[in-house]
Every structure is written in C-alpha cells, then in structure tokens.
Design an enzyme around this catalytic site. Structure first.
Site, PDB file in Angstrom:
ATOM      1  N   CYS A 278       3.516  48.111   9.880  1.00 36.21           N
ATOM      2  CA  CYS A 278       2.888  49.230  10.036  1.00 36.21           C
ATOM      3  C   CYS A 278       3.747  50.583   9.656  1.00 36.21           C
ATOM      4  O   CYS A 278       3.096  51.586   9.232  1.00 36.21           O
ATOM      5  CB  CYS A 278       2.165  49.398  11.253  1.00 36.21           C
TER       6      CYS A 278
ATOM      7  N   HIS B  84       3.006  51.251  17.504  1.00 38.13           N
ATOM      8  CA  HIS B  84       2.336  51.142  16.269  1.00 38.13           C
ATOM      9  C   HIS B  84       2.260  52.506  15.709  1.00 38.13           C
ATOM     10  O   HIS B  84       2.289  53.457  16.064  1.00 38.13           O
ATOM     11  CB  HIS B  84       0.858  50.711  16.723  1.00 38.13           C
TER      12      HIS B  84
END
Length: 975
Positions: free
Chosen positions: A450, A706
């Site tokens: 990510c 994230h």
C-alpha cells in the site's frame, strides 16, 4: 602448567618490541629516501623537458638591416646547427637553464643561479623585450613549438645581410620585418597593426595590376593559374625613382604572389628604426613603379618626409590601400587566442581574397587552428592621401562592429543553451497545458504494497511528470539494456489512457532491488522512504545515457526533468555570538520534512518553526573558524529555492519509540511560501495542492497501519484511492484528513539555477504579452488585457491522450510531440485557476495565517498578491494566475461573490471543478479579469446580483457540484 623462565622475558622483549621498532624506523627512512629520489627524478625530468623546449625556441636578437627591397629566388634554407654546449656563469660547468628574465646568462642549476644573482647579476639583469643587448636572447616557450619552423634559422648569427623570410610563422614572431626602399631612402616602420588583426600563419601578398599590394605573407605555396615567380613581384623595369605614377589602370586584375623570397636590406638606418613609432605601411603598384608609404611619412616625421609631398602630387583615379600588417607578441604570450574583430575580418577576407584560388589541402587543419585577420580589399579612391586612408582603416579595425558583438553573444548563448538536459521551455508547457483523456486507476495490493501504491498514485497525478511519461520522451533516447524504471513508468502511464479495472505494480515492486532499494519483500515500509528511492532512481535513469551521475557535472545534473521538478535548496545561516561572523551553507533537497510536535497546529506553523532561529549552546555548540573555538551561535534555516513540485512530509513517526503523532495539522490547498523563502528571484512562489498521502492506523503505532492517497485528477476532481478502490470525494473530506505527505505544484515553474545565473531563461510568451508599465492608464491596461485574451489561443494548448485522438502537431510550439493542439473551446480566451477556501483568516486568499493577510492596515507592508499586482500596474489576480492556466470550462454550477469597493461593485464567479473566475464589472468577453481593489466588504450569494440582505462580515465563498448536489466548501458565506 608451564611457567616462563626469567631468561625468556628479555628475548621476547627484544624480538617483539625492539626489533619491530627498529625495522619500522629503517623502513621509514628507506621509504623517505625512495620518495625523495623519485621526486628529484620527476623534477629533473620536468626541468630537462622545459630546457629542451626553451632551447628549441630560443632566438637571438635580430635587427633586420637596410633600406633596399630586392627580390631573390625562392628557396628553402636548412636549419642552422645550434651549439650543443653552454657554460654556467658561476661554476663554468655544462649549463642546462638560463635566466628567465634577461635570457642571456646560463646556469647549471638553481643554486648557481642564486649565487650569481647575489654576486651582482640582479643589478645588471634587465627584462628581455625582444631587442635586448644580449646575443643569446630568445623567445619564451609557447604551447605549440611546431608552429615556428623559422626559429632554427634565427638561432644562428646573421651572415652578411641576407635574412630568410620564407616559411616564417608571423603568429609567433617577436619583432616584425622592416621593409624600406632605396629610391626614397625611407626609414619605414614595421608592419604593425592592432593585436586583434593577427594570428594567421597562412598569409600572402595580394596585388592588383597597376594597383596596390595588400601585404601579407603566405607560409604555404598556392596553386595559381599562371603563377608568377617571386622575382617578378617587383619588376626591374619599374624603378622606385619615380613617385608620380598615375595609376589609371588600377584594379584591373588581382594576382596572388607567394612571398617566400629572400630580402636583402642594408642596415643603414637601424638606430633610427628602433626609435620610430609604430605605423602602418601602404604598398601600391602603378605603371611607373612600386611605392611604399607610411603614416610617418605623411605626417612629416623623419628626414624623408619629402617623399610624402611627391606622393601627394601624383594624380590618379583610384588606389588600393593595402596594409602589410603583422602583429608581434612579446613574451610571455598565450597561443591560439583569436580576437573577435579578427574573426569578423577573416570571414570577409575568406570570401573576397581566397575566391577562385585553390588552397593547399595540407594546410586546412592549420588554417582552422590558427587564424589571422588580413586587411580587406577596398575600392580605388585615388592615389592622393594613401597613407591617411591606411591609417584610418587601421583605426577602424581596432573597433569591433556592433554586428560582431551581437553575433558573438548569440553564439555564446547558443553554446550555453546546449548544456541543458531538459529544456526549461518544455517544462513550462508541461505546467501550462491542459491534459485530457487521463484518469487514475486502482492498483492491486501485492502484499503490503500500500505504501508503494499511494506514492505511485501521487506521482501519476503530477502533471509535468505524467505528460513526460505519456509522450515517451525517455524511451526514445534510452540506451539501457537492462530493466529501466522510467521505461516501466511509461508503460504504466500508458494504461491510464484506457478505462478499465485496477492494474498491478508487480513489475515495479519486483525490480526495486535493481534501483538500489531495499524495500519490498512483503514487509511494511515507509511511503516517504519509498518516494525518495523512486525520485533518486528516476534521476539516475535520466543520467544513465550520459555515463552515470559520476560522469556528469553537478550544474548539468540540475537540468534534468526530475531535478527541475523535485529539486530545491535550503540555506543554513550560522552567526557566531562572540565575533558575530556569519557563515552560509546551501543544501540540495528533494522534499521538505517538518516537525509537528509542540505548538504546531497548521502547515504554516510547521514552516515557521522550521525557519525560526535556533541557539546552539551546551553540547551543541558551534566551532567558529574565526574564533578557533567552540562558541555559542545562532542558526537559522530557510528555503532558498523552493522545488517546482513541493513535497512536504509531516514527521508523524517517532524514532526509537515506534509511536505516531496523530494530532490534527491543518493545511491549505493554496500555499504561499513567500514568508519562508530567501531567494531573491523566487517570488511569488505560490503552490496548489494536488495529492495527499494519509497513514491510517488503529494502534497509534508506526509499525502497523495502512496508506491511502487523495489525488486531484487532470480535470480537477478529488479522488480517494485505497489500493484498487477509486471514489470521488469533496475537498472538505481531503482537508479534514491527517496528512502524512502533501504534494504541491507550483503555479509557474521556476527556472534552473544555470538559467538564472547566466540569464538564459527566456520569458514565456504569455508573460511578455501580459507585462505592462505601471505608468499606463486603466484604458491601456484594459486594451492590453483584451489583446492578451484575444491571443491566448496561440499561447496555451491541450495534450489530448484519448485513444481515439490522432496525431496532431502544433505549428506554434517549439516542442513537436504527439496528441497536441491549441485550445479552441468557448472559454479558451479566459484565464483560470483553481481557487478554494482553505484559509483560517476571513480576509486572506493565499495563506491561512493572519500575518500574511493583505487587506488589513497593520500588515499592508507584507507581501501580498494585490500589492504585487498594484506595483506592476496589473490586475492582482490575472497578473499572478493569468499566465499559468488556461483550461476549457464546461458548463457547471457557479456561485458568485460580490464585493463593494468605494468605486463600484464587482461580482466574482467561482466553480470548483474548473477554477473559472469571472468579474461582472468587466466586459462580457473578459471573464478572467478581476478588478483591482483593496477593501472588499460585501458578501456573496448564489446569483449574479448582490443580495439585498447580505452579511457584511462575509467576504469570500464558493460552491462545488457533487453527486449529492451543492456542497459548501467555504465557511465564510451564508445562504
């Protein structure tokens, strides 16, 4: 257990301590002796080479005798044998060197030279000037000894009165020849001219039948039809006793004669020759004979001034003033330097004098390396005043023409412009032009990737980089046989032209090891670290075609596209509090990392803290070079050059504790960097937000979480990209996120440092057309703005990368690329920008700090966009943002903002998607112009007319259109 004996201790001491020390000492002495011997041998070799070069080019003092000019048959003389032995003036041994000042005394070593100097040579030593009293003086060594074949002849003493002049390279001649005549008993001056008129070894004697002889000297033979021997240059039937030649047939035929003959000159007036001033000589030929004159004769100097009177009495219809000009250089002098005026004269001569004659092919290289200026042919004006005309032409040759200066400056600038890897003009186009047919696509998560997905999405929305990749400008010149990052990014950018689902970044992630990046492998990594590796790898890919970073000089590395986009400079200023000495250092940066701990609540606060002075005390004391001690000092950082693509990193991760700072830090979508910039030529650095990277976590830690990204596409729509998911969001949602990395794009690109230092940055067309003087009236400004808008379709354009679009070339743009054409839509003539609120002060348009407000009385002296526009005599908005963006504006939802100034009301219209701005106080065909004003004090409404009941405290408002309807993006207007 074995016990050492007492007798073993001294032995061990001697073996392991004494002997190594002695060996170390002896080896050191031996190493010093070897080094000294090698150094002495090197110095001796250099001295021998220098001595050999000096001996090769040594010449005696020569005084060319006599006033007679007799041609001799052309012949080449063999070089004279030089003496092989020279005696030292001190020890009478073999001499290897000589006095560098007088060139007359020789020594065997420097020690003997010092002794002889102290014994009294310093009183008798005189500077060698070419005509010294020593018989062993000579010329100093030059860079190219092969250009002086005549020196071997001059090393031998003169025998009789014959002096060989053929094969002489007058570029390196110490003193010129003296040419006189027997008939007038003339004491003429040397062939002299300004230093700018020499340096060519290939010279010739250019004469015309019954006309002038333009005196120069040719080192090589010419292949001429009907070649005339040198003995016929001065015909025996044409004496020198008649000075009343008519010259009626002057200029009928031009002939080039090789002047490689031997000249006999009796030395009757040698003492007077030394005393004569330098003057030019005119040589001409008529029916009655050959004549030589000089400006000394015409001025009445010397005992032979009567020759000028007889020359003035001669009546003729024309003449050719020829100057046998030779420049001599006194040592020391460099070789190979050609003046500017010489080059211009050389071009003229090449076209006139060499026309119709074939040159010796063996001399082409020599003629290219060393060039000289020879006097040009002139029309025949009459024989009266020949010497005056010659003198005036000599003065004219000393002054370089304006055309020459202009051409030289242009040539230098062209050479300097070629030392740029990516043109700045193309970067301006990448910033200005609109892009169509590109939309972001999601990226698959290839195992904790990510961080890479978020960074790649931000880079793909970087407008100049995106255009560069879509045009495939790198792959056209890429010579890498292995995997190339830029070529891979071009492949990925080409997929954005097509609509579809997410794509995989596996090829980029799998080759991270090839670019020296240790990230990847399925582990969680930092997005900032990945961005740095990616930017540096792209910079290295741009330099691979030139041999790599080590083979390219630093100034040239700053002209790549990556460096021009992301590169900037920081300025560190340290002031010693003891001696008050200030030192400055500059550091190149690719991004700006800011601390957010403490009282920082906004991006402006973080920048203020970053540029605030810091006291260096205690363990962090500063070592002052002037004080030579550790002292207290004050350090201050500032941004000297802001990058065109400003990447701001907010340090949310704590080192060592693996913690994260989750405090709310506000940031504007229009950033004003004026208060934090020290560069004089970097104003006004205004930046627009186009991408944000956010780190989302649940454990308040840096080792988990994230990454997502918010990007603004090329049409101005904000998108939230979470790996493979892409959705449109409002600006309010973007501004409410806890940003980790902020990407700002400059309103107009700053030129590289090499452009600023050398003044090579050309003003863009839009800036030239938009500039006006402050003294002009409002009507002139309005007319100027109308003409600007009317011609904007020739200044701005669109890059259309839609798959169905063909190849269209722009005839007006310098960059010839595919899918490019000019804007021709309904709103092409407007000047637009993307406005938003993003402010914490109700009076500020460009920053969220009250200190930068330009509408209050207390801060009027601070920089503001309105002040900038007032000083330039331009509209405050269009003068700043007008040249930067010109986009088409599809129909959408508009909101108007009306303000009442002391003169008349104005209404502004804003649209979020396109950034369109209009002003109702201006004509209808000028939607981009905004009237200048300092005191806005009315509110905004949703209609073009100002509402009757408007809140007087409201200043600025804008509404954008989303899927749900109108969404308010500013809290300053009430509906």
């Amino acid at each position: 257990m074995l016990q050492p004996r007492e007798s073993d201790v001294p032995v061990l001491f001697v073996v392991f301590i004494v002997l190594p020390v002695i060996a170390y000492f002896l080896l050191g002495r031996w190493h010093d002796a070897v080094s000294k011997k090698a150094r002495v041998s090197v110095l001796a070799q250099r001295a021998a080479e220098e001595t050999f070069k000096v001996e090769t080019m040594a010449t005696p003092d020569v005084i060319l005798p006599g006033p007679s000019l007799r041609p001799m048959p052309y012949m080449r003389s063999a070089p004279s044998a030089r003496p092989e032995y020279h005696e030292c003036a001190t020890c009478h041994g073999p001499a290897k060197t000589r006095c560098s000042r007088c060139k007359s005394v020789r020594y065997c070593s420097g020690k003997c030279q010092i002794i002889h100097w102290r014994q009294g040579h310093k009183q008798t030593c005189q500077q060698w000037n070419g005509f010294g009293t020593s018989s062993s003086g000579g010329l100093p060594p030059t860079e190219n000894t092969e250009q002086m074949p005549f020196l071997s002849n001059l090393n031998s003493p003169l025998r009789g009165s014959d002096v060989h002049l053929h094969d002489m390279d007058f570029d390196t001649m110490s003193e010129p020849s003296f040419v006189t005549t027997d008939s007038y008993n003339l004491d003429t001056s040397p062939f002299l001219s300004d230093r700018s008129n020499m340096n060519k070894p290939n010279q010739f004697l250019h004469t015309s039948e019954n006309g002038a002889a333009i005196g120069s000297y040719e080192k090589n033979d010419y292949s001429i039809d009907g070649e005339v021997p040198s003995s016929e240059i001065l015909s025996g039937n044409k004496g020198l006793n008649n000075s009343s030649g008519s010259g009626e047939n002057c200029g009928n035929r031009d002939v080039i004669y090789p002047l490689n003959s031997v000249v006999h000159q009796p030395n009757n007036y040698a003492p007077e020759i030394r005393k004569r001033p330098k003057a030019s000589i005119t040589v001409y030929e008529s029916d009655k004979g050959v004549y030589l004159t000089s400006d000394m004769i015409s001025s009445g100097e010397g005992p032979y001034a009567s020759a000028a009177e007889s020359l003035q009495r001669s009546n003729s219809s024309g003449n050719v003033t020829g100057k046998g000009n030779m420049i001599h250089k006194k040592p020391p002098y460099p070789s190979g330097k050609v003046s500017s005026s010489q080059k211009s004269q050389e071009k003229v001569l090449t076209s006139h004098q060499y026309d119709g004659h074939e040159k010796n092919p063996h001399n082409k290289n020599e003629q290219r390396s060393t060039k000289t200026a020879v006097s040009t042919n002139s029309s025949l004006q009459g024989c009266n005043g020949i010497s005056k005309a010659g003198a005036s032409k000599v003065e004219a040759l000393k002054k370089p023409s304006k055309f020459l200066k202009t051409s030289l400056v242009g040539l230098i600038n062209d050479n300097k412009r070629s030392k740029v890897l990516f043109p700045y003009e193309d970067l301006v186009k990448f910033f200005q032009y609109e892009v169509r047919g590109i939309s972001p696509r999601g990226l698959f998560n290839c195992g904790n990737s990510c961080y890479a997905n978020a960074v790649l999405q931000c880079l793909m929305c970087t407008k100049p980089l995106m255009i560069y990749l879509l045009l495939r400008l790198h792959s056209k010149d890429c010579c890498s046989k292995n995997w190339c990052l830029m070529c891979e990014l071009e492949q990925y950018a080409s997929t954005l032209r097509e609509s579809g689902g997410p794509v995989s970044p596996s090829r980029i992630l799998s080759n991270l090891r090839n670019i020296g990046c240790r990230l990847g492998g399925g582990s969680q990594e930092d997005a900032h670290e990945f961005l740095r590796h990616l930017v540096m790898s792209m910079q290295g890919a741009c330099l691979d075609g030139l041999g790599g970073e080590k083979q390219v000089e630093a100034s040239l590395q700053e002209t790549t596209l990556i460096q021009q986009m992301f590169g900037g400079r920081l300025k560190s200023k340290v002031k010693c509090l003891r001696c008050y000495h200030e030192s400055e250092r500059y550091e190149n940066i690719m991004d700006l990392t800011l601390e957010i701990h403490g009282w920082v609540e906004s991006l402006q606060d973080a920048l203020t803290q970053f540029t605030a002075p810091e006291d260096l005390d205690g363990e962090n004391m500063y070592k002052c070079g002037r004080c030579s001690a550790y002292v207290k000092a004050r350090k201050q950082l500032s941004v000297h050059e802001v990058p065109n693509i400003l990447t701001v990193v907010l340090k949310r991760f704590q080192t060592g504790k693996y913690g994260k700072i989750n405090k709310c830090v506000t940031f504007p979508d229009m950033l004003d960097m004026v208060p934090f910039v020290t560069g004089a030529g970097d104003n006004p650095p205004l930046y627009f937000l186009y991408a944000v990277v956010v780190h989302v976590d649940t454990e308040n830690a840096s080792f988990s979480g994230h990454y997502i990204s918010y990007v603004k596409d090329m049409q101005g729509t904000w998108l939230r990209i979470d790996d493979s998911e892409v959705q449109a969001v409002s600006l309010n949602q973007v501004m409410s996120e806890g940003a980790y990395m902020l990407f700002y794009m400059r309103s107009f690109p700053r030129p590289p440092k090499i452009y600023i230092e050398k003044g090579l940055s050309s003003v863009p067309t839009c800036s030239k057309r938009h500039s006006s003087k402050s003294s002009k009236g409002s009507k002139q400004d309005l007319n100027h703005t109308e003409s600007l808008f009317a011609s904007s379709d020739q200044t701005y354009g669109i890059y259309d990368f839609r798959p169905d679009n063909g190849y269209i070339q722009d005839q007006h743009a310098a960059l010839r690329t595919r899918n490019f054409y000019h804007t021709d839509d309904a709103f092409a003539d407007s000047i637009s920008t993307d406005f938003s609120d993003a402010t914490s002060s109700e009076w500020s348009l460009f920053t969220s700090s009250d200190e930068s407000s330009f509408t209050t009385e207390s801060t009027r002296d601070s920089f503001s966009v309105v002040d900038y526009g007032d000083n330039a005599g331009l509209d405050p908005i269009s003068s700043i943002f007008g040249p930067y963006y010109a986009q088409d504006h599809p129909p959408g939802s508009f909101a108007s903002c009306t303000r009442l100034s002391p003169s008349n009301p104005q209404t502004r219209y804003f649209q979020e998607n396109t950034g369109f701005v209009s002003d109702s106080s201006m004509p209808a065909h000028l939607p981009g112009n905004v009237h200048r004003g300092r005191y806005p004090d009315r509110a905004c409404s949703s209609s073009a007319e100002p509402p009757a009941s408007a809140n007087p405290r409201s200043v600025y408002g804008r509404y954008g259109l989303s899927r749900e309807g109108f969404v308010q993006t500013s809290g300053f207007c009430q509906m």
